[in-house]
Structures are given as structure tokens and as C-alpha cells.
Design an enzyme around this catalytic site. Structure first.
Site, PDB file in Angstrom:
ATOM      1  N   GLU A   1      16.642   9.886   5.564  1.00  0.00           N
ATOM      2  CA  GLU A   1      17.252   9.794   4.233  1.00  0.00           C
ATOM      3  C   GLU A   1      18.550  10.608   4.134  1.00  0.00           C
ATOM      4  O   GLU A   1      19.474  10.237   3.415  1.00  0.00           O
ATOM      5  CB  GLU A   1      16.278  10.291   3.160  1.00  0.00           C
ATOM      6  CG  GLU A   1      15.164   9.313   2.815  1.00  0.00           C
ATOM      7  CD  GLU A   1      15.672   8.127   2.016  1.00  0.00           C
ATOM      8  OE1 GLU A   1      16.750   8.213   1.416  1.00  0.00           O
ATOM      9  OE2 GLU A   1      14.975   7.097   2.004  1.00  0.00           O
TER      10      GLU A   1
ATOM     11  N   HIS B   1      11.290   2.151   4.835  1.00  0.00           N
ATOM     12  CA  HIS B   1      10.503   3.200   4.158  1.00  0.00           C
ATOM     13  C   HIS B   1       9.508   2.584   3.175  1.00  0.00           C
ATOM     14  O   HIS B   1       8.366   3.018   3.087  1.00  0.00           O
ATOM     15  CB  HIS B   1      11.433   4.168   3.409  1.00  0.00           C
ATOM     16  CG  HIS B   1      12.379   4.898   4.313  1.00  0.00           C
ATOM     17  ND1 HIS B   1      13.502   5.541   3.852  1.00  0.00           N
ATOM     18  CD2 HIS B   1      12.374   5.085   5.662  1.00  0.00           C
ATOM     19  CE1 HIS B   1      14.139   6.102   4.880  1.00  0.00           C
ATOM     20  NE2 HIS B   1      13.476   5.824   5.976  1.00  0.00           N
TER      21      HIS B   1
ATOM     22  N   ASP C   1      17.317   0.751   5.785  1.00  0.00           N
ATOM     23  CA  ASP C   1      16.465   1.947   5.916  1.00  0.00           C
ATOM     24  C   ASP C   1      15.440   1.991   4.783  1.00  0.00           C
ATOM     25  O   ASP C   1      14.266   2.266   4.999  1.00  0.00           O
ATOM     26  CB  ASP C   1      17.305   3.239   5.805  1.00  0.00           C
ATOM     27  CG  ASP C   1      18.094   3.560   7.073  1.00  0.00           C
ATOM     28  OD1 ASP C   1      18.108   2.734   8.005  1.00  0.00           O
ATOM     29  OD2 ASP C   1      18.694   4.651   7.118  1.00  0.00           O
ATOM     30  N   GLU C   2      15.922   1.748   3.565  1.00  0.00           N
ATOM     31  CA  GLU C   2      15.029   1.841   2.398  1.00  0.00           C
ATOM     32  C   GLU C   2      13.898   0.823   2.529  1.00  0.00           C
ATOM     33  O   GLU C   2      12.755   1.107   2.155  1.00  0.00           O
ATOM     34  CB  GLU C   2      15.778   1.600   1.077  1.00  0.00           C
ATOM     35  CG  GLU C   2      17.080   2.395   0.875  1.00  0.00           C
ATOM     36  CD  GLU C   2      16.892   3.902   0.735  1.00  0.00           C
ATOM     37  OE1 GLU C   2      15.841   4.426   1.141  1.00  0.00           O
ATOM     38  OE2 GLU C   2      17.826   4.559   0.238  1.00  0.00           O
TER      39      GLU C   2
ATOM     40  N   HIS D   1      21.944   9.022   4.179  1.00  0.00           N
ATOM     41  CA  HIS D   1      22.427   8.167   3.094  1.00  0.00           C
ATOM     42  C   HIS D   1      23.438   8.883   2.206  1.00  0.00           C
ATOM     43  O   HIS D   1      24.523   8.380   1.937  1.00  0.00           O
ATOM     44  CB  HIS D   1      21.252   7.645   2.252  1.00  0.00           C
ATOM     45  CG  HIS D   1      20.259   6.856   3.050  1.00  0.00           C
ATOM     46  ND1 HIS D   1      19.025   6.491   2.562  1.00  0.00           N
ATOM     47  CD2 HIS D   1      20.313   6.365   4.313  1.00  0.00           C
ATOM     48  CE1 HIS D   1      18.365   5.811   3.491  1.00  0.00           C
ATOM     49  NE2 HIS D   1      19.129   5.728   4.569  1.00  0.00           N
TER      50      HIS D   1
ATOM     51  N   THR E   1      15.442   1.236  -4.468  1.00  0.00           N
ATOM     52  CA  THR E   1      16.719   1.645  -3.859  1.00  0.00           C
ATOM     53  C   THR E   1      17.210   0.581  -2.880  1.00  0.00           C
ATOM     54  O   THR E   1      18.405   0.361  -2.747  1.00  0.00           O
ATOM     55  CB  THR E   1      16.626   3.007  -3.129  1.00  0.00           C
ATOM     56  OG1 THR E   1      15.477   3.007  -2.291  1.00  0.00           O
ATOM     57  CG2 THR E   1      16.533   4.158  -4.082  1.00  0.00           C
TER      58      THR E   1
ATOM     59  N   GLU F   1      20.840  10.079  -3.886  1.00  0.00           N
ATOM     60  CA  GLU F   1      20.526  10.345  -2.476  1.00  0.00           C
ATOM     61  C   GLU F   1      20.736  11.817  -2.134  1.00  0.00           C
ATOM     62  O   GLU F   1      19.982  12.397  -1.356  1.00  0.00           O
ATOM     63  CB  GLU F   1      21.410   9.484  -1.552  1.00  0.00           C
ATOM     64  CG  GLU F   1      21.202   7.975  -1.663  1.00  0.00           C
ATOM     65  CD  GLU F   1      19.917   7.491  -0.982  1.00  0.00           C
ATOM     66  OE1 GLU F   1      19.252   8.291  -0.304  1.00  0.00           O
ATOM     67  OE2 GLU F   1      19.574   6.309  -1.159  1.00  0.00           O
TER      68      GLU F   1
ATOM     69  N   TRP G   1      21.565   4.475  13.407  1.00  0.00           N
ATOM     70  CA  TRP G   1      22.978   4.611  13.018  1.00  0.00           C
ATOM     71  C   TRP G   1      23.246   6.001  12.428  1.00  0.00           C
ATOM     72  O   TRP G   1      22.346   6.638  11.886  1.00  0.00           O
ATOM     73  CB  TRP G   1      23.376   3.520  12.020  1.00  0.00           C
ATOM     74  CG  TRP G   1      22.669   3.574  10.695  1.00  0.00           C
ATOM     75  CD1 TRP G   1      21.487   2.962  10.370  1.00  0.00           C
ATOM     76  CD2 TRP G   1      23.074   4.283   9.498  1.00  0.00           C
ATOM     77  NE1 TRP G   1      21.129   3.247   9.078  1.00  0.00           N
ATOM     78  CE2 TRP G   1      22.086   4.050   8.516  1.00  0.00           C
ATOM     79  CE3 TRP G   1      24.168   5.080   9.183  1.00  0.00           C
ATOM     80  CZ2 TRP G   1      22.161   4.583   7.232  1.00  0.00           C
ATOM     81  CZ3 TRP G   1      24.239   5.621   7.889  1.00  0.00           C
ATOM     82  CH2 TRP G   1      23.254   5.363   6.938  1.00  0.00           C
TER      83      TRP G   1
ATOM     84  N   GLU H   1      11.266   3.135  -3.071  1.00  0.00           N
ATOM     85  CA  GLU H   1      12.020   2.719  -1.882  1.00  0.00           C
ATOM     86  C   GLU H   1      12.487   1.275  -2.038  1.00  0.00           C
ATOM     87  O   GLU H   1      13.592   0.926  -1.622  1.00  0.00           O
ATOM     88  CB  GLU H   1      11.169   2.855  -0.612  1.00  0.00           C
ATOM     89  CG  GLU H   1      10.812   4.285  -0.241  1.00  0.00           C
ATOM     90  CD  GLU H   1      11.965   5.065   0.388  1.00  0.00           C
ATOM     91  OE1 GLU H   1      13.075   4.531   0.524  1.00  0.00           O
ATOM     92  OE2 GLU H   1      11.735   6.238   0.729  1.00  0.00           O
TER      93      GLU H   1
HETATM   94 FE   LIG Z   1      14.581   5.825   0.706  1.00  0.00          FE
HETATM   95 FE   LIG Z   2      17.933   6.720   0.617  1.00  0.00          FE
END
Ligand SMILES: [Fe+2]
Ligand SMILES: [Fe+2]
Length: 331
Positions: free
Chosen positions: A113, A202, A198-199, A116, A169, A76, A33, A166
Site C-alpha cells: 500500500e 487486496h 493492487d487494490e 500508492h 478504492t 492513501e 512495480w 479495497e
Molecule cells: Fe488497498
Molecule cells: Fe491503496
């Protein structure tokens, strides 16, 4: 052999696996995305009506909510600090002339990242609820101030830190997204939950790095984990400040705010630690050195100890007013 040399050897031994980690835990650039997928298209005639809707929906969200979203965004946005820090870790080498796997990871992670802060910043700008100039000053301060997360250049400590962070977040973006959705802010809800996704990826990657290191050097890894927990995991934005204020003041106020709102709490910290202990099977590690055994016992007892302390913590209302958000007329 010195600690530093052992770390370097272990990082080099694992390096051939890094491409596999990237394939498992990162999403190809052409498929992932982008901020534009969620924001009004400024080339479209619907731009103004869609923006108007964002601004209307934003009125439903209260002061603590905006403070938290702003601080999350700025955290971020301080990505240059994190990338340069990780690039400097033992074994991560962008200069070795053969495209070191670890430095490729750091670049690809940074590239993910970067979206974000981008999407959140644009959303804040369109929302009409925050003083963007104050937000920008804080961001510039935070990047200029850097951070000190107590990991030094040690890959073991850094990967403990990132595994922890991670997930932290992930939790906070997820909760902010749920709150937004509950108040009818569908778009913001979607944005935050996709960032949270996403976090999570990670987090899964970094915890795998640690797991792999545990297989190579269990004594060193477990001692590094215990060291990090002893000094406590500080948030990456722990130096956060507002214009004209001194370093770290805004961070403390923001932490209280996030705690009050239930976006990230002392209880979450304990649960993250517990999850890491479980996944890394800290309690089952045997054949350790005497010192590593001590570290293991410390880590296994720590969640219980922190529970007892957390039970005594209190977070009341406070009078601090952030320059980022106008308190007038807010819920
Ligand atoms: Fe992250
Ligand atoms: Fe992030």
C-alpha cells in the site's frame, strides 16, 4: 466462551493458511512495480522534458478531477493509521515471538500500500496543479485525527471493512485512471490503473479471509457483517479536513465531488454489497442460529432497500472551494 475468545480461536485456527494467502494475493517485492517505473527519472537528462510533458498534460484536467485525485492521494497517505489499526486487531499479534502469520500479512499489505501514496504524491508535486503545502497539512491532520470505522478490534468486522474498502478504492482509482487517459494523460492513466490492480488483489484476499471465517464460525461472521452494514461502511478518510477547518468538512465536500464526477457513487456502494453477498453466498447459509438468520435476511434485503434510497439522493453543484486546488483557469 466469550465472543472475544471465539474470535481469537478462529484467528489462530486459520493462521497456518495465511502464508498461502500471501503467496496467492501479494506480489514478491523484487517483482512488483515501484513508483519510479512511472515517474520521470531525476538522474536522467530527460527529467525536465518528461516533467514538462506531465505539466502540459495536467492542464487538460478539471477542478473536480484534481480535488478527487488529491483526496484519493491523502487517503492513501494516511497509511500509518490503517497499519496501526490492523496491528491491534484480535489475533494479529506482532509480539508473540513466533512471527505471527497475521502480523506478517499486515506488514506485507502495508508495504504494498505504501507505494500508492508515494507515486501519487510525487505525481501531484510534478503536475503543478495543486497547492502541495495545503495537501501536506491535510495529510498531517488526517493522520493526527485517526479514524473510527466502527470495527473495534474485531477481526470479523475488520475483514468485512477491508473487503469492502479495497473494492471501493479499486473502483475509484480505476475510474480516475480512465478519465485521465481520456484527456490524454497516459502516464497518470497507467499509474491509477496499476494501483487499482493492487487494490483488487487486496480485495480478493480479504474476501477470502471472510469466506474462510464463515467456514469456521458462520453465525458470528454473518452477524458481524450485518452489524457493519447497519452502521454503514464509512470511508477511511471520513475525518478529512483542510487547514483551519473543522474535522470532516473536507470529506463531505470531497464525497460530493466524487459523486458528481461519477468516481465513487451511492450505486457503487450497493454493488459492492451485492458482490460480497454473492461471493460469501449469504443467501445459501443454512443451519444458522436465530439471530444469524435475522442477520442473513437483513443482508439479503439491504441492496434493494438502499436502491430505493439512492434513487432519491441528489448531488448538485456546490460553491465549496478547496484550498488544495486553484480554481482559476480550470475547466
Ligand atoms: Fe488497498
Ligand atoms: Fe491503496
Amino acid at each position: 466462551m466469550s465472543l472475544k475468545n471465539i474470535r481469537l480461536e478462529v484467528m489462530q485456527a486459520i493462521e497456518p493458511q495465511v502464508q498461502g494467502f500471501m503467496d496467492s494475493f501479494l506480489v514478491p517485492i523484487e517483482e512488483i512495480w515501484q513508483p519510479s517505473d512511472f515517474l520521470p527519472d531525476s538522474q536522467s537528462d530527460d527529467f525536465f522534458s518528461e516533467t514538462e510533458q506531465i505539466r502540459e498534460e495536467a492542464k487538460e484536467l478539471g477542478y473536480d478531477f484534481w480535488v478527487t485525485l488529491v483526496a484519493d492521494t491523502i487517503t492513501e497517505e494516511a497509511l500509518p493509521t490503517y497499519e496501526s489499526w490492523l496491528m491491534d486487531v484480535e489475533g494479529v499479534d506482532q509480539h508473540d515471538g513466533r512471527d505471527n502469520g497475521w502480523s506478517k500479512w499486515v506488514r506485507a499489505w502495508t508495504a504494498e500500500e505504501n507505494r500508492h501514496g508515494d507515486v501519487l504524491n510525487k505525481y501531484l508535486y510534478l503536475s503543478g496543479r495543486v497547492n502541495m503545502r495545503e495537501v501536506e497539512i491535510t495529510t498531517q491532520h488526517l493522520i493526527a485525527d485517526g479514524f473510527d470505522i466502527g470495527t473495534d478490534r474485531d477481526p470479523y468486522k475488520n475483514f468485512v471493512y477491508t473487503s469492502f474498502q479495497e473494492l471501493a478504492t479499486n473502483i475509484s482509482h480505476k475510474r480516475v485512471g480512465k478519465m485521465a487517459k481520456k484527456k490524454g494523460n497516459k502516464l497518470l492513466g497507467k499509474m491509477c490503473s496499476i494501483i487499482a490492480g493492487d487494490e483488487m488483489r487486496h480485495h480478493l484476499a480479504y474476501r477470502e479471509f471472510v469466506k474462510t471465517i464463515l467456514g469456521e464460525d458462520p453465525n458470528g461472521m454473518i452477524e458481524a457483517f450485518a452489524d457493519m452494514m447497519k452502521r454503514k461502511i464509512v470511508m477511511p478518510a471520513h475525518f478529512l479536513r483542510e487547514s483551519g477547518e473543522s474535522i470532516g468538512v473536507a470529506f463531505e465536500q470531497f464525497s460530493n465531488c466524487a459523486q458528481r464526477l461519477g468516481v465513487y457513487t451511492a450505486q457503487d456502494y450497493i454493488e459492492i454489497l451485492q458482490k460480497l453477498n454473492n461471493y460469501w453466498e449469504i443467501g445459501n447459509l443454512n443451519g444458522l442460529s436465530e439471530q444469524a438468520e435475522k442477520a442473513r435476511d437483513y443482508l439479503m434485503n439491504l441492496p434493494g432497500r438502499l436502491e430505493r434510497i439512492a434513487g432519491r439522493m441528489q448531488f448538485g453543484e456546490d460553491q465549496y472551494k478547496f484550498k488544495w486546488v486553484e480554481a482559476n483557469g480550470m475547466l
